[in-house]
Design an enzyme around this catalytic site. Sequence first.
Site, mmCIF file in Angstrom:
data_model
loop_
_atom_site.group_PDB
_atom_site.id
_atom_site.type_symbol
_atom_site.label_atom_id
_atom_site.label_comp_id
_atom_site.label_asym_id
_atom_site.label_seq_id
_atom_site.Cartn_x
_atom_site.Cartn_y
_atom_site.Cartn_z
ATOM 1 N N SER A 12 -4.881 11.736 17.398
ATOM 2 C CA SER A 12 -4.415 10.586 16.596
ATOM 3 C C SER A 12 -5.454 9.470 16.546
ATOM 4 O O SER A 12 -5.203 8.414 15.953
ATOM 5 C CB SER A 12 -3.101 10.038 17.172
ATOM 6 O OG SER A 12 -3.238 9.730 18.541
ATOM 7 N N ASN A 100 3.427 7.547 27.569
ATOM 8 C CA ASN A 100 4.633 7.331 26.764
ATOM 9 C C ASN A 100 5.028 5.856 26.697
ATOM 10 O O ASN A 100 5.356 5.335 25.628
ATOM 11 C CB ASN A 100 5.802 8.157 27.322
ATOM 12 C CG ASN A 100 5.501 9.641 27.280
ATOM 13 O OD1 ASN A 100 4.536 10.054 26.636
ATOM 14 N ND2 ASN A 100 6.292 10.435 27.969
ATOM 15 N N THR A 145 21.379 -10.628 -19.639
ATOM 16 C CA THR A 145 22.037 -9.593 -18.838
ATOM 17 C C THR A 145 21.902 -8.342 -19.681
ATOM 18 O O THR A 145 21.889 -8.423 -20.917
ATOM 19 C CB THR A 145 23.527 -9.913 -18.571
ATOM 20 O OG1 THR A 145 24.209 -9.949 -19.824
ATOM 21 C CG2 THR A 145 23.712 -11.258 -17.873
ATOM 22 N N HIS A 146 21.740 -7.203 -19.043
ATOM 23 C CA HIS A 146 21.448 -5.942 -19.752
ATOM 24 C C HIS A 146 20.179 -6.085 -20.594
ATOM 25 O O HIS A 146 20.025 -5.391 -21.600
ATOM 26 C CB HIS A 146 22.610 -5.514 -20.656
ATOM 27 C CG HIS A 146 23.944 -5.566 -19.993
ATOM 28 N ND1 HIS A 146 24.513 -4.490 -19.360
ATOM 29 C CD2 HIS A 146 24.837 -6.591 -19.827
ATOM 30 C CE1 HIS A 146 25.696 -4.835 -18.854
ATOM 31 N NE2 HIS A 146 25.910 -6.115 -19.112
ATOM 32 N N LYS A 273 -6.706 -5.682 -25.811
ATOM 33 C CA LYS A 273 -5.802 -5.416 -24.693
ATOM 34 C C LYS A 273 -6.016 -6.334 -23.512
ATOM 35 O O LYS A 273 -7.130 -6.684 -23.138
ATOM 36 C CB LYS A 273 -5.981 -3.971 -24.207
ATOM 37 C CG LYS A 273 -5.414 -2.979 -25.167
ATOM 38 C CD LYS A 273 -3.960 -2.714 -24.884
ATOM 39 C CE LYS A 273 -3.837 -1.363 -24.211
ATOM 40 N NZ LYS A 273 -2.507 -1.120 -23.759
ATOM 41 N N ASN A 275 -4.197 -5.928 -19.966
ATOM 42 C CA ASN A 275 -3.185 -5.170 -19.228
ATOM 43 C C ASN A 275 -2.824 -5.850 -17.912
ATOM 44 O O ASN A 275 -3.681 -6.378 -17.210
ATOM 45 C CB ASN A 275 -3.704 -3.762 -18.934
ATOM 46 C CG ASN A 275 -3.989 -2.995 -20.213
ATOM 47 O OD1 ASN A 275 -3.308 -3.193 -21.223
ATOM 48 N ND2 ASN A 275 -4.996 -2.140 -20.176
ATOM 49 N N TYR A 307 10.262 10.915 24.940
ATOM 50 C CA TYR A 307 9.119 11.073 24.047
ATOM 51 C C TYR A 307 8.984 12.515 23.557
ATOM 52 O O TYR A 307 9.149 13.463 24.319
ATOM 53 C CB TYR A 307 7.807 10.655 24.742
ATOM 54 C CG TYR A 307 6.600 10.805 23.829
ATOM 55 C CD1 TYR A 307 6.266 9.800 22.922
ATOM 56 C CD2 TYR A 307 5.825 11.969 23.838
ATOM 57 C CE1 TYR A 307 5.193 9.944 22.053
ATOM 58 C CE2 TYR A 307 4.754 12.119 22.975
ATOM 59 C CZ TYR A 307 4.438 11.102 22.085
ATOM 60 O OH TYR A 307 3.380 11.251 21.229
ATOM 61 N N GLN A 312 4.164 10.714 17.332
ATOM 62 C CA GLN A 312 2.799 10.326 16.968
ATOM 63 C C GLN A 312 2.723 10.032 15.460
ATOM 64 O O GLN A 312 1.818 9.349 14.996
ATOM 65 C CB GLN A 312 1.828 11.448 17.352
ATOM 66 C CG GLN A 312 0.383 11.129 17.114
ATOM 67 C CD GLN A 312 -0.541 12.095 17.834
ATOM 68 O OE1 GLN A 312 -0.648 12.070 19.044
ATOM 69 N NE2 GLN A 312 -1.194 12.965 17.086
ATOM 70 N N LYS A 315 3.070 5.907 13.337
ATOM 71 C CA LYS A 315 2.197 4.743 13.152
ATOM 72 C C LYS A 315 1.593 4.587 11.756
ATOM 73 O O LYS A 315 1.536 3.475 11.226
ATOM 74 C CB LYS A 315 1.051 4.788 14.170
ATOM 75 C CG LYS A 315 1.517 4.593 15.607
ATOM 76 C CD LYS A 315 0.410 4.846 16.567
ATOM 77 C CE LYS A 315 0.669 5.851 17.644
ATOM 78 N NZ LYS A 315 1.844 6.675 17.671
HETATM 79 N N1 ARG Z 1 -1.103 9.786 20.849
HETATM 80 C C1 ARG Z 1 0.244 9.785 21.310
HETATM 81 C C2 ARG Z 1 1.144 9.127 20.249
HETATM 82 O O1 ARG Z 1 0.625 8.520 19.401
HETATM 83 C C3 ARG Z 1 0.337 9.035 22.584
HETATM 84 C C4 ARG Z 1 1.457 9.435 23.507
HETATM 85 C C5 ARG Z 1 1.213 10.742 24.062
HETATM 86 N N2 ARG Z 1 2.098 11.092 25.104
HETATM 87 C C6 ARG Z 1 2.274 12.344 25.479
HETATM 88 N N3 ARG Z 1 3.068 12.582 26.432
HETATM 89 N N4 ARG Z 1 1.615 13.292 24.877
HETATM 90 O O2 ARG Z 1 2.335 9.256 20.283
#
Ligand code: ARG
Length: 445
Positions: A12, A100, A145-146, A273, A275, A307, A312, A315
């Site tokens: 990651s 975790n 409206t509409h 134009k 835009n 976990y 992962q 994010k």
């Molecule tokens: N790279 C992992 C994530 O983004 C970190 C946590 C990993 N923990 C584990 N027990 N593998 O979630």
Amino acid sequence: MSPEFAQEFGASIDFDQAMAAEDIEGSIAHVTMLGSTGILPQGDVNQIKAGLQEIAQELQDGTLDEFTIANEDIHMNIEAILTAKIGPVAGKLHTARSRNDQVATDFHLWVTHRLPEVITAIDKLQGVLIQLAEAHTDTILPGTTHLQHAQPISLGHYFMAYFNMLQRDKERFEFNIKHASVSPLGAAALAGTTFPIDRQQTADLLGFQAVYSNSLDAVSDRDFAIEYLTNSSMLMMHLSRLSEELIIWASYEYQYVELDDAYSTGSSIMPQKKNADYAELIRGKVGRVYGDLMSLLTVMKGLPLAYNKDMQEDKEGVFDATTTIMGSLHVMTGMLQTLHVKDDHMAAAVQNDFSNATELADYLASKGLPFRQAHSVVGQLVLKGIQEHTALQDMPLSELQAASDLIEEDVYHDLDPRVAVERRTSFGGLPSPRSRRRLLRERNC
Ligand code: ARG
């Protein structure tokens, strides 16, 4: 699957390096606590802390060693860099901690840090809307409206509606802080730790408002991120509606507004134009933010505590939504700041559109005619007016009186669109100077 592919698939670092500063911050708090509780000797703590501070500085200066996929994620990369700097004592940092609770801490910090930035950006856009509302209290346009002309409204009234929508957005993000600013650090892998840690101390050092009271919940919870994406989706929906109206208003048919050159683009083939690309892009980018929300909701829906590696995937959507909402707020703020309002076109649009028909019905109702009957009388007059291309205010009194003998000369006063707007003093109607002052006060508190 080859080991190389497995490494790449599982890593990651490409995206979670966005949390590098938060990861170091979390580690500094953790090791400080390990020292003050006597879990680690102060000498080790000082060495680890100095190493982490050096890494933080290098990160800021842009001189930090390259992160590597061989170390999978940001947590292991930072630890590897620390080990290279201070040797095996770096390994003591991970006492009474797991990746975790570490990743959860980083992510909570990251979102908690972004929330005030988002709130400030919304506030700035609201400031422009207030300015526009102040400047256009007397600018009249057809309310629809509409998408059909309904009743005349003031442009200030219209802008304040968006101000209110953004106010709710802001409040949702403010509430989001309560759930994001909670420390999972010390939950360890899932069940807490045998070491005598002080979770309140690390939470205080990191500026968290609270500590998770259940270690399983601490490492499993991504609700704060889902809330953030929900709030972002709602915000983008609002910005998209505003964009849509600007796009329509800037069209040849409407010509209510003209976008500044900086916020529109030309065509390579059609010289006339202009835009509304940036408004269209905001409208289009809603799709990715909704996608980010649906993605995280789906990732989380079947996960057993605690976990799981699925998490992962939490994010990237949050990072992407943040870039999108911050960019969209910035663009919308500038676009409105430079917006040219064509008030003459707006005023012309309410002249012959029968949007004062309600005024005539209200006039008759206020003279004692039941409203349903008044509505029917006016309906017949409007029909006649459409056939004869004559607006209500242009019909001679005798013609109006033929429809109802309750009508007198003073009706022409009420039929003026400007008067129609000014007379709507019921709560929530035209923002009167008093209600505008109240809104300004609310905004400052
Ligand atoms: N790279 C992992 C994530 O983004 C970190 C946590 C990993 N923990 C584990 N027990 N593998 O979630």
